[in-house]
Design a protein around this motif. Structure first.
Motif, PDB file in Angstrom:
ATOM      1  N   HIS A  71       0.824  -1.209   0.000  1.00 18.43           N
ATOM      2  CA  HIS A  71       0.000   0.000   0.000  1.00 18.43           C
ATOM      3  C   HIS A  71       0.861   1.263   0.000  1.00 18.43           C
ATOM      4  O   HIS A  71       0.507   2.258  -0.651  1.00 18.43           O
ATOM      5  CB  HIS A  71      -0.941  -0.006   1.191  1.00 18.43           C
ATOM      6  CG  HIS A  71      -1.951  -1.116   1.160  1.00 18.43           C
ATOM      7  ND1 HIS A  71      -2.882  -1.238   0.152  1.00 18.43           N
ATOM      8  CD2 HIS A  71      -2.161  -2.163   1.997  1.00 18.43           C
ATOM      9  CE1 HIS A  71      -3.634  -2.313   0.370  1.00 18.43           C
ATOM     10  NE2 HIS A  71      -3.211  -2.886   1.477  1.00 18.43           N
ATOM     11  N   SER A  72       1.985   1.235   0.702  1.00 15.14           N
ATOM     12  CA  SER A  72       2.853   2.413   0.752  1.00 15.14           C
ATOM     13  C   SER A  72       3.456   2.714  -0.613  1.00 15.14           C
ATOM     14  O   SER A  72       3.522   3.875  -1.033  1.00 15.14           O
ATOM     15  CB  SER A  72       3.971   2.198   1.779  1.00 15.14           C
ATOM     16  OG  SER A  72       3.450   2.042   3.074  1.00 15.14           O
ATOM     17  N   VAL A  73       3.900   1.681  -1.307  1.00 17.73           N
ATOM     18  CA  VAL A  73       4.475   1.872  -2.644  1.00 17.73           C
ATOM     19  C   VAL A  73       3.420   2.404  -3.598  1.00 17.73           C
ATOM     20  O   VAL A  73       3.672   3.337  -4.377  1.00 17.73           O
ATOM     21  CB  VAL A  73       5.075   0.554  -3.168  1.00 17.73           C
ATOM     22  CG1 VAL A  73       5.487   0.693  -4.634  1.00 17.73           C
ATOM     23  CG2 VAL A  73       6.277   0.143  -2.322  1.00 17.73           C
ATOM     24  N   ARG A  74       2.207   1.849  -3.553  1.00 21.72           N
ATOM     25  CA  ARG A  74       1.133   2.329  -4.416  1.00 21.72           C
ATOM     26  C   ARG A  74       0.811   3.783  -4.130  1.00 21.72           C
ATOM     27  O   ARG A  74       0.583   4.593  -5.033  1.00 21.72           O
ATOM     28  CB  ARG A  74      -0.122   1.468  -4.213  1.00 21.72           C
ATOM     29  CG  ARG A  74      -1.306   1.917  -5.097  1.00 21.72           C
ATOM     30  CD  ARG A  74      -1.285   1.266  -6.448  1.00 21.72           C
ATOM     31  NE  ARG A  74      -0.277   1.744  -7.363  1.00 21.72           N
ATOM     32  CZ  ARG A  74      -0.522   2.563  -8.390  1.00 21.72           C
ATOM     33  NH1 ARG A  74      -1.740   3.015  -8.601  1.00 21.72           N
ATOM     34  NH2 ARG A  74       0.427   2.904  -9.213  1.00 21.72           N
ATOM     35  N   ARG A 143      -5.489   3.072  -5.954  1.00 22.96           N
ATOM     36  CA  ARG A 143      -4.563   2.447  -6.890  1.00 22.96           C
ATOM     37  C   ARG A 143      -4.379   3.272  -8.161  1.00 22.96           C
ATOM     38  O   ARG A 143      -3.598   2.906  -9.034  1.00 22.96           O
ATOM     39  CB  ARG A 143      -5.067   1.042  -7.273  1.00 22.96           C
ATOM     40  CG  ARG A 143      -5.021   0.033  -6.127  1.00 22.96           C
ATOM     41  CD  ARG A 143      -5.277  -1.373  -6.647  1.00 22.96           C
ATOM     42  NE  ARG A 143      -6.607  -1.525  -7.212  1.00 22.96           N
ATOM     43  CZ  ARG A 143      -7.650  -2.029  -6.561  1.00 22.96           C
ATOM     44  NH1 ARG A 143      -7.513  -2.422  -5.305  1.00 22.96           N
ATOM     45  NH2 ARG A 143      -8.829  -2.159  -7.146  1.00 22.96           N
ATOM     46  N   GLY A 144      -5.103   4.371  -8.262  1.00 27.93           N
ATOM     47  CA  GLY A 144      -5.005   5.203  -9.452  1.00 27.93           C
ATOM     48  C   GLY A 144      -5.730   4.628 -10.644  1.00 27.93           C
ATOM     49  O   GLY A 144      -5.502   5.042 -11.781  1.00 27.93           O
ATOM     50  N   GLU A 145      -6.643   3.679 -10.422  1.00 27.33           N
ATOM     51  CA  GLU A 145      -7.372   3.038 -11.519  1.00 27.33           C
ATOM     52  C   GLU A 145      -8.631   3.806 -11.892  1.00 27.33           C
ATOM     53  O   GLU A 145      -9.241   3.536 -12.926  1.00 27.33           O
ATOM     54  CB  GLU A 145      -7.738   1.606 -11.122  1.00 27.33           C
ATOM     55  CG  GLU A 145      -6.518   0.711 -10.900  1.00 27.33           C
ATOM     56  CD  GLU A 145      -6.873  -0.624 -10.287  1.00 27.33           C
ATOM     57  OE1 GLU A 145      -8.063  -0.827  -9.962  1.00 27.33           O
ATOM     58  OE2 GLU A 145      -5.971  -1.472 -10.134  1.00 27.33           O
ATOM     59  N   ALA A 146      -9.050   4.741 -11.052  1.00 28.36           N
ATOM     60  CA  ALA A 146     -10.226   5.563 -11.330  1.00 28.36           C
ATOM     61  C   ALA A 146      -9.977   6.964 -10.802  1.00 28.36           C
ATOM     62  O   ALA A 146      -9.347   7.147  -9.757  1.00 28.36           O
ATOM     63  CB  ALA A 146     -11.480   4.964 -10.693  1.00 28.36           C
ATOM     64  N   ASP A 147     -10.475   7.955 -11.539  1.00 24.95           N
ATOM     65  CA  ASP A 147     -10.362   9.344 -11.086  1.00 24.95           C
ATOM     66  C   ASP A 147     -11.482   9.696 -10.123  1.00 24.95           C
ATOM     67  O   ASP A 147     -11.277  10.436  -9.170  1.00 24.95           O
ATOM     68  CB  ASP A 147     -10.416  10.287 -12.296  1.00 24.95           C
ATOM     69  CG  ASP A 147      -9.225  10.117 -13.217  1.00 24.95           C
ATOM     70  OD1 ASP A 147      -8.091  10.280 -12.747  1.00 24.95           O
ATOM     71  OD2 ASP A 147      -9.433   9.796 -14.407  1.00 24.95           O
ATOM     72  N   LEU A 148     -12.669   9.165 -10.398  1.00 25.04           N
ATOM     73  CA  LEU A 148     -13.831   9.465  -9.572  1.00 25.04           C
ATOM     74  C   LEU A 148     -14.637   8.199  -9.335  1.00 25.04           C
ATOM     75  O   LEU A 148     -14.641   7.278 -10.150  1.00 25.04           O
ATOM     76  CB  LEU A 148     -14.735  10.496 -10.256  1.00 25.04           C
ATOM     77  CG  LEU A 148     -14.181  11.896 -10.515  1.00 25.04           C
ATOM     78  CD1 LEU A 148     -15.196  12.717 -11.296  1.00 25.04           C
ATOM     79  CD2 LEU A 148     -13.830  12.598  -9.214  1.00 25.04           C
ATOM     80  N   VAL A 149     -15.344   8.187  -8.212  1.00 29.23           N
ATOM     81  CA  VAL A 149     -16.328   7.144  -7.914  1.00 29.23           C
ATOM     82  C   VAL A 149     -17.662   7.834  -7.693  1.00 29.23           C
ATOM     83  O   VAL A 149     -17.739   8.830  -6.958  1.00 29.23           O
ATOM     84  CB  VAL A 149     -15.943   6.349  -6.651  1.00 29.23           C
ATOM     85  CG1 VAL A 149     -17.119   5.502  -6.174  1.00 29.23           C
ATOM     86  CG2 VAL A 149     -14.742   5.469  -6.911  1.00 29.23           C
ATOM     87  N   ILE A 150     -18.705   7.354  -8.343  1.00 34.39           N
ATOM     88  CA  ILE A 150     -20.062   7.832  -8.093  1.00 34.39           C
ATOM     89  C   ILE A 150     -20.828   6.661  -7.491  1.00 34.39           C
ATOM     90  O   ILE A 150     -20.967   5.610  -8.115  1.00 34.39           O
ATOM     91  CB  ILE A 150     -20.731   8.326  -9.384  1.00 34.39           C
ATOM     92  CG1 ILE A 150     -19.943   9.507  -9.963  1.00 34.39           C
ATOM     93  CG2 ILE A 150     -22.177   8.728  -9.115  1.00 34.39           C
ATOM     94  CD1 ILE A 150     -20.470  10.002 -11.298  1.00 34.39           C
TER      95      ILE A 150
END
Length: 311
Positions: A71-74, A143-150
């Motif tokens: 988690h720290s590296v991510r 994880r940087g896989e999404a910019d936003l969550v709705i």
């Protein structure tokens, strides 16, 4: 560049190796050869004096040391990406940026058409990747896989900033020529009827399921599907009921032979929210997209959440 004798270029390789647990897949994502990734893994193992990935059967598993760093590296990678990808002079009409949004088919049906129309009015050249919901949507942000969550407020994490968009009530849809096509619908009828339930593909339960089950209300589920928007279609020609969002019902009731009853049980309205990573709070592109989403949410007429009860 090195930090305490660690080649910082290896952090990207380490992040991918810890996520993929597979040298070949990590190499593909980094666009390097498998031998180059194997060499990077060897250097990382030497630096940390730890295997990091160990064979278990036909797969690789993280060592305790690797698991503790994951988690720290991510977090470091996401922070760096947020810093270097931020466009201080973001112009939606000139950008080639792709925004990834995690959302359900409900939000894709009632909200995103308005967002895309507003973007079109601004002559935006941005690209939009609409991704299906997952059980822990905040992890996709981290994880940087999404910019936003709705998502509904109940599924929004307290670890990152968020803001409310709109509220929507629930109605109970029935085929107009079926057993429950006449008003009113009683609690006894609701509980005795067969129901269609939406089960999110990657998440344990939907908001209405969670609300009812927390109160010990058990429905007789006869059909399970994976789409909110499909539920009204699936009750036509049957005596089944579908507890659906009022906004979806309002959109579909004019084109399907269904009627919408008040749910004969106390249900709180769904509060829809948008969430983003704390590192992206001042990202001009994210600020622009959040503004569009908020404007689209204000365009939703709350009255449409309560379709007329059949006469």
């Amino acid at each position: 560049m090195r930090f305490k004798n660690l080649d910082l270029n290896l952090l990207v390789a380490l992040d991918l190796l810890l996520a993929e647990r597979n040298v070949s897949r990590a190499a593909d994502k980094m666009n390097i050869t498998q031998s180059a990734m194997s060499n990077a893994l060897a250097r990382l193992r030497s630096y940390f004096d730890d295997p990091l990935l160990t064979p278990v059967g036909r797969s690789l598993e993280l060592t305790p040391r690797a698991e503790s760093m994951r988690h720290s590296v991510r977090d470091i990678i996401v922070r760096v990406e947020a810093a270097i990808s931020t466009d201080v002079h973001f112009d939606p009409s000139q950008t080639a940026r792709q925004f990834s949004i995690l959302l359900s088919d409900y939000s894709m049906t009632v909200l995103m058409p308005k967002v895309l129309a507003l973007a079109e009015l601004e002559r935006s050249r941005a690209q939009f990747q609409l991704l299906p919901q997952i059980e822990r949507p905040e992890k996709a942000i981290e994880r940087g896989e999404a910019d936003l969550v709705i998502a509904p407020k109940a599924f929004i994490s307290g670890e990152h900033p968020s803001e409310s968009l709109f509220e929507d009530g629930f109605v109970c849809a029935a085929w107009k020529d079926g057993r429950y096509g006449k008003a009113p619908l009683t609690k006894e009828q609701y509980l005795e009827a067969g129901h269609i339930r939406m089960m999110p593909p990657e998440r344990g339960m939907s908001f209405d399921m969670m609300f009812l089950e927390e109160r010990g209300i058990a429905r007789r589920i006869e059909v399970t599907c994976y789409s909110f928007a499909a539920m009204p279609h699936l009750i036509v020609g049957t005596d089944r009921l579908a507890t659906i969002h009022g906004l979806i019902a309002a959109q579909i009731a004019t084109s399907l032979p269904i009627v919408c009853h008040e749910v004969p049980l106390p249900m709180v309205p769904l509060q829809q929210c948008v969430q983003w990573h704390q590192y992206k709070s001042q990202d001009p592109g994210i600020l622009w997209l959040r503004r569009l989403i908020q404007k689209a949410a204000r365009m939703i007429d709350s009255k449409t959440g309560s379709p007329p009860v059949p006469g």
